[in-house]
Motif scaffolding. Structure first.
Motif, short mmCIF file in Angstrom:
data_model
loop_
_atom_site.label_atom_id
_atom_site.label_comp_id
_atom_site.label_asym_id
_atom_site.label_seq_id
_atom_site.Cartn_x
_atom_site.Cartn_y
_atom_site.Cartn_z
N GLN A 81 0.82 -1.22 0.00
CA GLN A 81 0.00 0.00 0.00
C GLN A 81 0.85 1.27 0.00
OE1 GLN A 81 -3.67 0.12 -0.07
NE2 GLN A 81 -2.97 -1.82 -0.96
N ARG A 137 -2.35 7.58 -2.88
CA ARG A 137 -3.56 7.72 -2.07
C ARG A 137 -4.17 6.32 -1.92
NH1 ARG A 137 -7.63 10.05 -6.67
NH2 ARG A 137 -6.29 9.52 -8.45
N PRO A 138 -4.99 6.09 -0.95
CA PRO A 138 -5.56 4.76 -0.74
C PRO A 138 -6.30 4.28 -1.99
CG PRO A 138 -5.98 6.14 1.16
CD PRO A 138 -5.40 7.03 0.11
#
Length: 646
Positions: free
Chosen positions: A194, A199-200
């Motif tokens: 991740q 950004r997520p």
């Protein structure tokens, strides 16, 4: 060339010939390593984690390989000394983290920084996003809509898989099953990346945003948005039928020797598909598929990597041509022993000719009998005309009457594989529904297998070498295609070898074999271009950047394989005695190592331009031997023309 230099040339030929003699396998064939970029070994590492079949010792070795080839820019390139590539870098980082490298180690910090500076993992290509989705790192919305129901479409439907190239079809088939079932990797160590996203992923809405190569890209993006909700509502019976048809297609082509399509991406997708279908690892199909994958590993002891596929037919055909060239003429090297070796090579090749399987190519010519050769050991559904032409020329040159039937079968097959524009694609006829290269899934731009100059040149060379009167119209159409494909500067694009030097060599050999005069304007322009890109040291070199808008026929150093191609092209055009050729031959002699080999670190071929590049480890051996031997042999004749099509 004076007596001293001639003696050095003779010695160089003998040493290079000896190297090939030593590298011939006991069964008679040659096979050299075929190396790609970091993505294949990285994907293999991730496959072991996906399946929970982790070979710790092997992963350590692959880790060393991946660290060594990391670029100075912090990421990983697609070829030797290349620029940063997002998808390669994401996969390599992911693999190293899976192997056990801490994100805090300097090389991982540099890689992560480079990835984020270039837009983050969300900007990786479609195949990388599919891999991330299989690990749960991104939602499936990050991948383009590819309904498995498309496998039910007939050939005449634009989006039918039968309009794709062989490699696309075999890669896509198991991937469609995976996309329909949406399994998740076992991932026993719960590796995540991740930190590579800006950004997520759950907040990202613009996964598919180009770059678009035409207005069709924007159209198909809109189509993707429109059909995405519909794809989820496909009737259960229709989806189950599509999965069955797709799986049946795969199982029929899942041979025990080389796996699905005999190329890594298809093989790996098939392995994951079998697991997603609930087929145990102990099932004979799973065992065979996994074994085929493992055979691709090259283990140096301290390092290891995974090849994209094997190249024994191609290597044997080209090595055979070099051996025959070196052994011919009044000063031929070990002619009797070479003849014995070539008999073994021919017998092995004859055993590999595909005579009883009508592959996918037959869809466009169902009455054509098979007769070709594949690139790999066993890939009967997918022979290619390039390998077939090279092998056919080698067998014909050997002159053994026992090979005539095989040569005739190959000849008939190649004639039947000609496309409507006069050229030849590698695996299919008229595989040119170009609009498919603009769908979101095809961000690599290589979904098709249209005719190309280099493959066409080989087919012309083969047919011209055989000299059948009835093939003259076929050859003439091919020559016209080549004339139309010549670039403004006089060169030809090389689809399967780097690049314009490779393409120009291929075409000049074909034009010579077809009887086109050395004074023909097309030939003269090509000769002028080759001479214009010769380097100061007498050699030639070309970088993979020429596929990306970089300079044609140029590189920062001369390379043995490309020097040999240029020399063979010039000699095919009747310029054996030109000073440029003499300088090129001298370069090969002077750069040969004491053990008879040449060094060549840069890549010398391409899988898909701008996406996937290759290094044939054998090219730097058999092409210089072929060029030096031909120079010698032409020096003993009254003609300065090559007798054969390579």
């Amino acid at each position: 060339m004076d007596d001293t230099n001639w003696s050095r040339l003779d010695d160089a030929v003998r040493k290079a010939h000896g190297v090939l003699m030593d590298k011939q396998e006991g069964d008679g064939y040659w096979v050299f390593e075929l190396e790609a970029d970091c993505t294949i070994p990285a994907e293999y590492v991730l496959l072991e984690h996906y399946m929970d079949r982790i070979d710790e010792e092997l992963q350590v070795k692959i880790g060393r390989y991946l660290r060594r080839i990391q670029g100075e820019h912090g990421g990983w390139p697609l070829y030797y000394d290349g620029k940063f590539d997002m998808s390669a870098s994401v996969k390599a980082y992911f693999a190293l983290k899976a192997i056990g490298d801490s994100p805090d180690e300097p090389h991982m910090v540099r890689a992560r920084k480079a990835i984020l500076q270039h837009g983050g993992a969300e900007r990786s290509n479609v195949f990388t996003r599919f891999q991330l989705a299989l690990y749960g790192e991104v939602p499936w919305e990050a991948t383009p809509v590819m309904p498995i129901e498309m496998f039910l479409l007939p050939r005449k439907a634009v989006f039918s898989v039968w309009n794709m190239s062989y490699w696309s079809r075999t890669v896509v088939a198991p991937l469609l099953v995976l996309a329909a079932l949406k399994p998740k990797a076992v991932n026993p160590r719960n590796i995540t990346v991740q930190e590579l996203f800006t950004r997520p992923p759950s907040l990202i809405k613009d996964w598919i945003r180009g770059p678009y190569r035409s207005r069709w890209g924007h159209v198909f993006k809109a189509v993707d948005v429109a059909i995405r909700p519909l794809e989820k509502r496909s009737p259960k019976w229709l989806r189950e039928k599509a999965i069955k048809v797709t799986v049946d297609f795969i199982m029929e082509r899942l041979n025990a020797e080389d796996g699905l399509g005999a190329i890594y991406p298809a093989m790996a997708n098939a392995v994951m598909m079998l697991k997603a279908l609930g087929i145990p690892d102990e099932d004979p199909r799973s065992v065979a598929a996994w074994k085929a994958m493992r055979r691709l590993i090259v283990d140096y002891g301290d390092e290891a990597y995974c090849q994209p596929c094997f190249s024994p037919i191609w290597d044997t055909g080209l090595a055979g041509h070099a051996m025959l060239e070196a052994a011919s003429g009044p000063e031929g090297v070990q002619p009797e022993e070479t003849a014995e070796r070539m008999t073994k090579a021919a017998e092995w090749l004859l055993s590999k000719q595909i005579l009883d399987v009508k592959g996918d190519w037959a869809l466009n010519n169902p009455t054509l009998p098979p007769g070709g050769w594949a690139f790999q050991y066993e890939n009967d559904y997918y022979p290619d005309v390039d390998d077939t032409a090279v092998v056919g020329m080698m067998l014909h040159r050997d002159g053994n009457p026992a090979y005539e039937e095989a040569i005739e079968r190959a000849r008939h097959w190649i004639v039947g594989m000609q496309s409507s524009n006069g050229g030849w694609g590698a695996f299919d006829i008229d595989n040119n529904v170009y609009v498919l290269n603009h769908i979101p899934f095809a961000d690599h731009g290589a979904l098709l297998d249209p005719p190309t100059a280099d493959v066409t040149a080989r087919c012309i060379s083969f047919l011209a070498q055989l000299g059948h009167k009835e093939d003259r119209p076929v050859i003439a159409r091919g020559v016209e295609y080549l004339r139309a494909e010549q670039e403004a500067d006089g060169s030809w694009f090389g689809r399967w070898g780097t690049n314009y030097i490779y393409g120009t060599w291929s075409v000049l050999c074909a034009l010579n074999a077809a009887g086109v005069s050395p004074t023909d304007p097309a030939v003269e322009r090509a000769v002028e271009w080759l001479k214009s890109v010769q380097r100061e040291d007498g050699g030639w070199g070309e970088g993979e950047s020429s596929y990306e808008g970089g300079p044609r026929g140029q590189y920062k150093e001369s390379l043995p394989s490309q020097t040999a191609w240029a020399l063979l092209g010039l000699m095919a055009a009747g310029h054996r005695d030109d000073p440029e050729v003499q300088k090129g031959v001298a370069y090969l002699v002077e750069t040969q190592k004491e053990d008879g080999t040449w060094e060549e670190e840069p890549y010398n071929a391409v899988g898909f331009p701008k996406v996937f590049y290759l290094k044939y480890h054998g090219y730097s051996q058999f092409f210089p031997l072929m060029a030096m031997s031909r120079y010698k042999n032409l020096g003993h004749t009254n003609s300065r023309h090559v007798q054969y099509g390579l």
